[in-house]
Design a protein around this motif. Structure first.
Motif, PDB file in Angstrom:
ATOM      1  N   ILE A   1      -1.740  -0.402  -9.044  1.00 36.05           N
ATOM      2  CA  ILE A   1      -3.248   0.517  -9.481  1.00 36.05           C
ATOM      3  C   ILE A   1      -3.834   1.239  -8.385  1.00 36.05           C
ATOM      4  N   PRO A   2      -3.717   2.276  -8.601  1.00 35.83           N
ATOM      5  CA  PRO A   2      -4.928   3.383  -8.343  1.00 35.83           C
ATOM      6  C   PRO A   2      -6.042   3.283  -7.621  1.00 35.83           C
ATOM      7  N   VAL A   3      -5.902   3.944  -6.302  1.00 37.90           N
ATOM      8  CA  VAL A   3      -7.591   4.014  -6.078  1.00 37.90           C
ATOM      9  C   VAL A   3      -7.333   5.180  -5.978  1.00 37.90           C
TER      10      VAL A   3
ATOM     11  N   LEU B   1      -2.207   2.181  -4.950  1.00 32.19           N
ATOM     12  CA  LEU B   1      -1.845   3.670  -4.384  1.00 32.19           C
ATOM     13  C   LEU B   1      -3.395   4.494  -4.133  1.00 32.19           C
ATOM     14  N   PRO B   2      -3.278   4.653  -3.312  1.00 34.65           N
ATOM     15  CA  PRO B   2      -4.334   5.319  -2.731  1.00 34.65           C
ATOM     16  C   PRO B   2      -4.418   6.713  -3.428  1.00 34.65           C
ATOM     17  N   GLY B   3      -5.446   7.319  -3.572  1.00 32.89           N
ATOM     18  CA  GLY B   3      -5.380   9.063  -3.695  1.00 32.89           C
ATOM     19  C   GLY B   3      -5.650   9.476  -2.073  1.00 32.89           C
ATOM     20  N   TYR B   4      -6.323  10.503  -2.061  1.00 32.34           N
ATOM     21  CA  TYR B   4      -6.695  11.422  -1.142  1.00 32.34           C
ATOM     22  C   TYR B   4      -8.331  10.229  -0.739  1.00 32.34           C
ATOM     23  N   THR B   5      -7.483   9.946   0.332  1.00 29.06           N
ATOM     24  CA  THR B   5      -8.304   8.926   1.159  1.00 29.06           C
ATOM     25  C   THR B   5      -8.419   9.482   2.776  1.00 29.06           C
ATOM     26  N   THR B   6      -9.822   9.201   3.694  1.00 34.68           N
ATOM     27  CA  THR B   6     -10.350   9.560   4.150  1.00 34.68           C
ATOM     28  C   THR B   6      -9.587   8.768   5.719  1.00 34.68           C
ATOM     29  N   THR B   7      -8.951   9.462   5.622  1.00 32.21           N
ATOM     30  CA  THR B   7      -7.653   8.367   7.173  1.00 32.21           C
ATOM     31  C   THR B   7      -7.538   9.675   7.555  1.00 32.21           C
TER      32      THR B   7
ATOM     33  N   ILE C   1       1.507  -0.868   0.244  1.00 32.79           N
ATOM     34  CA  ILE C   1      -0.151   0.212  -0.150  1.00 32.79           C
ATOM     35  C   ILE C   1       0.960   1.076  -0.171  1.00 32.79           C
ATOM     36  N   THR C   2       0.927   2.270  -1.240  1.00 34.11           N
ATOM     37  CA  THR C   2       1.742   3.138  -1.325  1.00 34.11           C
ATOM     38  C   THR C   2       1.251   4.020  -1.071  1.00 34.11           C
ATOM     39  N   SER C   3       1.479   5.240  -2.597  1.00 33.48           N
ATOM     40  CA  SER C   3       0.371   5.945  -2.495  1.00 33.48           C
ATOM     41  C   SER C   3       0.536   6.278  -3.825  1.00 33.48           C
ATOM     42  N   VAL C   4       0.065   7.300  -4.937  1.00 39.15           N
ATOM     43  CA  VAL C   4      -0.466   7.809  -5.710  1.00 39.15           C
ATOM     44  C   VAL C   4       0.999   8.840  -6.272  1.00 39.15           C
ATOM     45  N   GLY C   5       1.487   9.379  -5.732  1.00 36.72           N
ATOM     46  CA  GLY C   5       2.921   9.766  -5.389  1.00 36.72           C
ATOM     47  C   GLY C   5       3.952   9.222  -6.280  1.00 36.72           C
ATOM     48  N   MET C   6       3.874   8.059  -6.353  1.00 39.68           N
ATOM     49  CA  MET C   6       4.538   6.951  -7.127  1.00 39.68           C
ATOM     50  C   MET C   6       4.721   6.741  -8.237  1.00 39.68           C
ATOM     51  N   LYS C   7       3.002   6.930  -9.156  1.00 33.86           N
ATOM     52  CA  LYS C   7       2.599   7.817 -10.109  1.00 33.86           C
ATOM     53  C   LYS C   7       2.843   9.286 -10.985  1.00 33.86           C
ATOM     54  N   GLN C   8       2.276  10.055 -10.139  1.00 33.40           N
ATOM     55  CA  GLN C   8       2.356  11.781 -10.134  1.00 33.40           C
ATOM     56  C   GLN C   8       3.107  12.179  -8.882  1.00 33.40           C
TER      57      GLN C   8
ATOM     58  N   ILE D   1     -11.001  15.844  -7.863  1.00 38.12           N
ATOM     59  CA  ILE D   1     -11.622  14.188  -8.268  1.00 38.12           C
ATOM     60  C   ILE D   1     -12.552  13.874  -9.375  1.00 38.12           C
ATOM     61  N   PRO D   2     -12.733  13.061  -9.930  1.00 36.07           N
ATOM     62  CA  PRO D   2     -13.887  13.240 -11.214  1.00 36.07           C
ATOM     63  C   PRO D   2     -15.078  11.999 -10.290  1.00 36.07           C
TER      64      PRO D   2
END
Length: 262
Positions: free
Chosen positions: A252-254, A186-192, A142-149, A221-222
């Motif tokens: 996989i971004p989520v 790759l989680p994005g903005y998640t309610t944590t 479990i990483t982050s969308v920061g891996m891609k962008q 966020i679309p």
């Protein structure tokens, strides 16, 4: 579709809150025996009591502090000496403090690298023999969308997430022939709690309210909202299942569609 994890044992790191806790619950619902891994024993016991046991599972916990890298190997090896089965490993630990990459100290990079990449390496080396013997293994990072962008203001995190991605791809190439897959979620903005802290930091640095900061993030966020930990956990659970046997070496971004790249 075969999502059944009955008889499988899953080590879930960072499992006392957020995405880690949601993942532990989701895997337990699919029948897995859960080994909660975190540094707060009181919270570990609380989550242990919450885990589903409808399929007669035996859940346990392992007390580990990933900031103390030298303690990880003896603790996981001692645990496996008593309970040797391991089929699933969820590598998950908290991200570093925010800040511009130019302002980060070398020590911040080393500490974060140890907590993420080195910890994952130690844990994987410890459980891989059991996975090979079973002909079944799932390693999810479990990483982050920061891996891609890369995310503005999270310089150290972006750097280490990239390293984690390369590590995972190398593992996927080496272990795939044993029925062991390695993937990144790759989680994005998640309610944590982490998102709350980051938003509070952004608000303090811009003289905006937390609500204003949140709305600025949401507008890009679309799907028009933040992702929940449970939604991310559902993707992780699929990747852990027999149905995902051919999904290997992917990230996989989520994130509700926030990431601009394909």
């Amino acid at each position: 579709m075969n999502l059944d994890l009955t008889g499988k044992t899953a080590f879930v790191c960072g499992s006392t809150q957020g995405i880690g806790k949601a993942t532990a619950i989701e895997l337990a619902l699919l029948g897995a025996n859960i080994i909660l891994v975190a540094r707060n024993e009181e919270k570990l016991k609380e989550v242990l009591d919450e885990l589903p046991r409808k399929k007669g599972q035996k859940h346990r916990y392992l007390l580990v502090d990933f900031s103390k890298t030298n303690q990880i190997k003896p603790k996981i090896e001692n645990f496996l000496a008593k309970y040797p089965e391991a089929h699933i490993l969820i590598n998950n630990t908290g991200g570093p403090l925010g800040g511009a990459v130019i302002e980060a100290s070398p020590e911040q990079f080393v500490q974060t690298f140890n907590e993420h990449v080195i910890s994952a390496q130690i844990l994987t080396q410890a459980v891989v023999s059991s996975m090979k013997n079973a002909g079944f293994g799932r390693i999810i990072n479990i990483t982050s969308v920061g891996m891609k962008q890369p995310i503005v203001g999270l310089g150290v995190s972006n750097t280490i997430r990239g390293a984690m991605g390369s590590w995972a791809k190398s593992m996927a190439n080496e272990l795939g022939k044993f029925g062991i897959t390695t993937n990144n979620v790759l989680p994005g903005y998640t309610t944590t709690g982490r998102l709350k802290k980051v938003n509070e930091m952004r608000a303090a640095s811009t003289s905006k309210t937390v609500a204003e900061v949140e709305q600025e993030l949401i507008k890009d966020i679309p799907i028009g909202r933040f992702t929940t930990p449970q939604e991310t956990a559902a993707v992780i659970a699929f990747l852990c299942s027999p149905a995902a046997a051919s999904v290997n070496g992917v990230s996989i971004p989520v994130d509700g569609g926030k990431t601009s790249s394909l």
